[in-house]
Design a protein around this motif. Sequence first.
Motif, PDB file in Angstrom:
ATOM      1  N   SER A 180      22.383  51.836 -25.594  1.00  0.00           N
ATOM      2  CA  SER A 180      21.353  51.142 -24.811  1.00  0.00           C
ATOM      3  C   SER A 180      21.885  49.838 -24.234  1.00  0.00           C
ATOM      4  CB  SER A 180      20.110  50.879 -25.664  1.00  0.00           C
ATOM      5  OG  SER A 180      20.434  50.047 -26.763  1.00  0.00           O
ATOM      6  N   PHE A 230      21.711  47.797 -15.099  1.00  0.00           N
ATOM      7  CA  PHE A 230      20.593  48.690 -14.833  1.00  0.00           C
ATOM      8  C   PHE A 230      19.356  47.827 -14.652  1.00  0.00           C
ATOM      9  CE2 PHE A 230      16.936  51.052 -16.573  1.00  0.00           C
ATOM     10  CZ  PHE A 230      16.906  52.091 -15.657  1.00  0.00           C
ATOM     11  N   ASP A 231      18.636  48.039 -13.553  1.00  0.00           N
ATOM     12  CA  ASP A 231      17.391  47.312 -13.302  1.00  0.00           C
ATOM     13  C   ASP A 231      16.232  48.189 -13.770  1.00  0.00           C
ATOM     14  OD1 ASP A 231      15.153  45.996 -12.390  1.00  0.00           O
ATOM     15  OD2 ASP A 231      15.852  45.800 -10.333  1.00  0.00           O
ATOM     16  N   PRO A 232      15.602  47.853 -14.912  1.00  0.00           N
ATOM     17  CA  PRO A 232      14.536  48.705 -15.435  1.00  0.00           C
ATOM     18  C   PRO A 232      13.304  48.742 -14.538  1.00  0.00           C
ATOM     19  CG  PRO A 232      14.768  46.731 -16.777  1.00  0.00           C
ATOM     20  CD  PRO A 232      15.876  46.711 -15.775  1.00  0.00           C
ATOM     21  N   THR A 250      13.282  48.956 -11.220  1.00  0.00           N
ATOM     22  CA  THR A 250      13.462  49.867 -10.090  1.00  0.00           C
ATOM     23  C   THR A 250      14.236  51.135 -10.439  1.00  0.00           C
ATOM     24  OG1 THR A 250      15.529  48.832  -9.389  1.00  0.00           O
ATOM     25  CG2 THR A 250      13.484  47.909  -8.495  1.00  0.00           C
ATOM     26  N   GLY A 251      14.934  51.106 -11.569  1.00  0.00           N
ATOM     27  CA  GLY A 251      15.798  52.236 -11.926  1.00  0.00           C
ATOM     28  C   GLY A 251      17.131  52.203 -11.221  1.00  0.00           C
ATOM     29  N   ALA A 252      17.378  51.141 -10.465  1.00  0.00           N
ATOM     30  CA  ALA A 252      18.617  51.027  -9.713  1.00  0.00           C
ATOM     31  C   ALA A 252      19.765  50.550 -10.611  1.00  0.00           C
ATOM     32  CB  ALA A 252      18.451  50.054  -8.557  1.00  0.00           C
TER      33      ALA A 252
END
Length: 120
Positions: A33, A109-111, A113-115
């Motif tokens: 994670s 990881f941008d939580p 946007t999922g980007a």
Amino acid sequence: MPRTKPIQGLTPSEVKELLDQRAIVLVDVREPSEYAGERIHGALNFPLSTFDPAALPGGGRRPVVFHCGSGKRSAGAIERCQAAGVNIGVHLAGGIGAWRDAGLPTIRFDPATGAVLDVR
């Protein structure tokens, strides 16, 4: 009893230079994670919680260098390797925190946007 050598800490700039030269294999011993949330370009993930020194890449021309969040877990990984007779003794001093503080790039990881972001 395997012979141990002192743990060597490399600076972020030294690790970056060696990565750019493809002279090392960088192994991140943080949990999946943490690795998914932010990582150094090119680092492989071998979490300390399931760590097996015998499973590490070996036999190549490039030595393994460990890193974690701050340097504590990577030093622990070195101690496990040395206890198992695996000749690894180098890590990124200060971990990915020192890497970021040095202004070096990571992948995050941008939580929201999922980007996946290439952060410099």
